[in-house]
Scaffold this motif. Structure first.
Motif, PDB file in Angstrom:
ATOM      1  N   ASP A 109      -5.194   0.088   2.955  1.00 26.45           N
ATOM      2  CA  ASP A 109      -5.263   1.543   2.818  1.00 26.45           C
ATOM      3  C   ASP A 109      -5.729   1.906   1.407  1.00 26.45           C
ATOM      4  N   LEU A 110      -6.127   3.158   1.243  1.00 23.31           N
ATOM      5  CA  LEU A 110      -6.682   3.620  -0.025  1.00 23.31           C
ATOM      6  C   LEU A 110      -5.669   3.520  -1.164  1.00 23.31           C
ATOM      7  N   ALA A 111      -4.405   3.795  -0.889  1.00 19.43           N
ATOM      8  CA  ALA A 111      -3.396   3.763  -1.941  1.00 19.43           C
ATOM      9  C   ALA A 111      -3.258   2.368  -2.529  1.00 19.43           C
ATOM     10  N   ALA A 112      -3.311   1.341  -1.670  1.00 21.32           N
ATOM     11  CA  ALA A 112      -3.195  -0.033  -2.156  1.00 21.32           C
ATOM     12  C   ALA A 112      -4.412  -0.428  -2.988  1.00 21.32           C
ATOM     13  N   LEU A 113      -5.600  -0.046  -2.522  1.00 21.03           N
ATOM     14  CA  LEU A 113      -6.821  -0.364  -3.262  1.00 21.03           C
ATOM     15  C   LEU A 113      -6.835   0.358  -4.613  1.00 21.03           C
ATOM     16  N   ASP A 114      -6.422   1.618  -4.622  1.00 18.97           N
ATOM     17  CA  ASP A 114      -6.390   2.382  -5.864  1.00 18.97           C
ATOM     18  C   ASP A 114      -5.398   1.767  -6.849  1.00 18.97           C
ATOM     19  N   LEU A 115      -4.266   1.302  -6.341  1.00 17.66           N
ATOM     20  CA  LEU A 115      -3.270   0.661  -7.197  1.00 17.66           C
ATOM     21  C   LEU A 115      -3.824  -0.637  -7.780  1.00 17.66           C
ATOM     22  N   LEU A 116      -4.523  -1.409  -6.958  1.00 17.83           N
ATOM     23  CA  LEU A 116      -5.115  -2.663  -7.445  1.00 17.83           C
ATOM     24  C   LEU A 116      -6.076  -2.393  -8.600  1.00 17.83           C
TER      25      LEU A 116
END
Length: 303
Positions: free
Chosen positions: A9-16
């Motif tokens: 999901d976008l939240a995980a990618l943004d956190l990475l």
């Protein structure tokens, strides 16, 4: 086609991306407003989805693995696209919130809407508001034809394709000229009211519909006798004051004239004339933006 379940999901990618940029899972968690355990859990879930480690934890912080660097490179384009999508949605919302068309039956438009409008101006000062006034049937048509985002009606009837929600309560009253016999007597019964020709609004008026519904419920087979049919409440009040005959109107609409003595409101001894005022909108489409704000204000001020 549906996305693969392996796509994070976008939240995980943004956190990475934040971990790689800031060099620390803790600093990235703070930047995203979440706890470090939550950030760790989100990264572990990302790694489970893609099937490879994306971060190396060291005493100095966190850095991307070779696989993590590749995923981050691909993710940057995805995040940029998501930001563009978010900006586009903001533009659509701003356009939606820039104007509001409202339809309201006459009593609501004249005696309740001005106070609602003042409160709405305080919460949505940049919204241009247009009000279309008519009888309840005309209001329903405006909403069904998408010419108004929300409508307010007085009629007891339901309209196919519209949801309705009570926002206020009102009471119908009989009004007569000061010289009328009912004014001198101070009261009138439903039987005498049923036999008396009245000055009425046009067919489709919520006020007229409520009165006729109440009378028909108490006197089966009753048919109204109309002395004079007028299209506005103001015209009816003028006709009543001149002695043309009695009328049944909203207590909201005649309060000032009754207080001033221009009209008299005799008590109706045996007929319930309380009614509800309702907001309407298309079935399955909850109001959004300023329309939702107006609905909330209407309910709050009515209470």
């Amino acid at each position: 086609m549906p996305l693969s379940p392996r796509v994070p999901d976008l939240a995980a990618l943004d956190l990475l991306l934040s971990v790689i940029e800031l060099g620390s899972l803790g600093r990235a968690a703070a930047a995203h407003g979440i706890s470090q355990p939550s950030a760790s859990s989100r990264i572990r879930y990302l790694e489970k989805l893609v099937g490879v480690p994306v971060l190396e934890r060291t005493t100095l912080g966190s850095r991307a693995t070779p696989a993590g660097s590749l995923i981050a490179e691909w993710a940057r384009g995805v995040i940029r696209a998501a930001e563009q999508l978010d900006a586009g949605i903001d533009t659509l919302r701003a356009e939606r919130d820039s104007h509001l068309r409202v339809a309201a039956s006459q009593t609501i438009a004249e005696y309740l809407f001005p106070a609602w409008l003042m409160k709405l101006r305080a919460t949505a000062p940049g919204t241009a508001i247009a009000l279309e006034s008519g009888n309840s049937v005309e209001v329903a048509e405006q909403v069904l034809d998408n010419k108004a985002a929300i409508g307010f009606i007085e009629s007891p009837q339901s309209f196919r394709g519209l949801e309705s929600h009570v926002v206020a309560h009102d009471r119908l009253v009989v009004v007569v000229a000061p010289a009328h016999r009912w004014a001198r007597r101070g009261s009138v019964g439903r039987a005498e009211l049923a036999e008396t020709p009245l000055i009425q609004r046009e067919s489709g008026s919520g006020t007229r519909n409520w009165f006729e519904h109440a009378m028909s419920r108490e006197i089966p087979g009753w048919r109204p006798e109309v002395a004079l049919e007028l299209s506005s409440t103001t015209a009816i009040k003028t006709a009543v004051a001149s002695g043309a005959g009695p009328a049944v109107l909203s207590s909201l609409a005649v309060a000032a004239e009754v207080t001033a003595g221009a009209l008299v409101s005799p008590k109706v001894t045996d007929l319930a004339l309380e009614r509800t005022l309702r907001a309407v909108w298309p079935t399955g489409q909850r109001p959004t933006g300023p329309a939702r704000d107006l609905y909330t204000i209407a309910r709050a001020t009515a209470r």
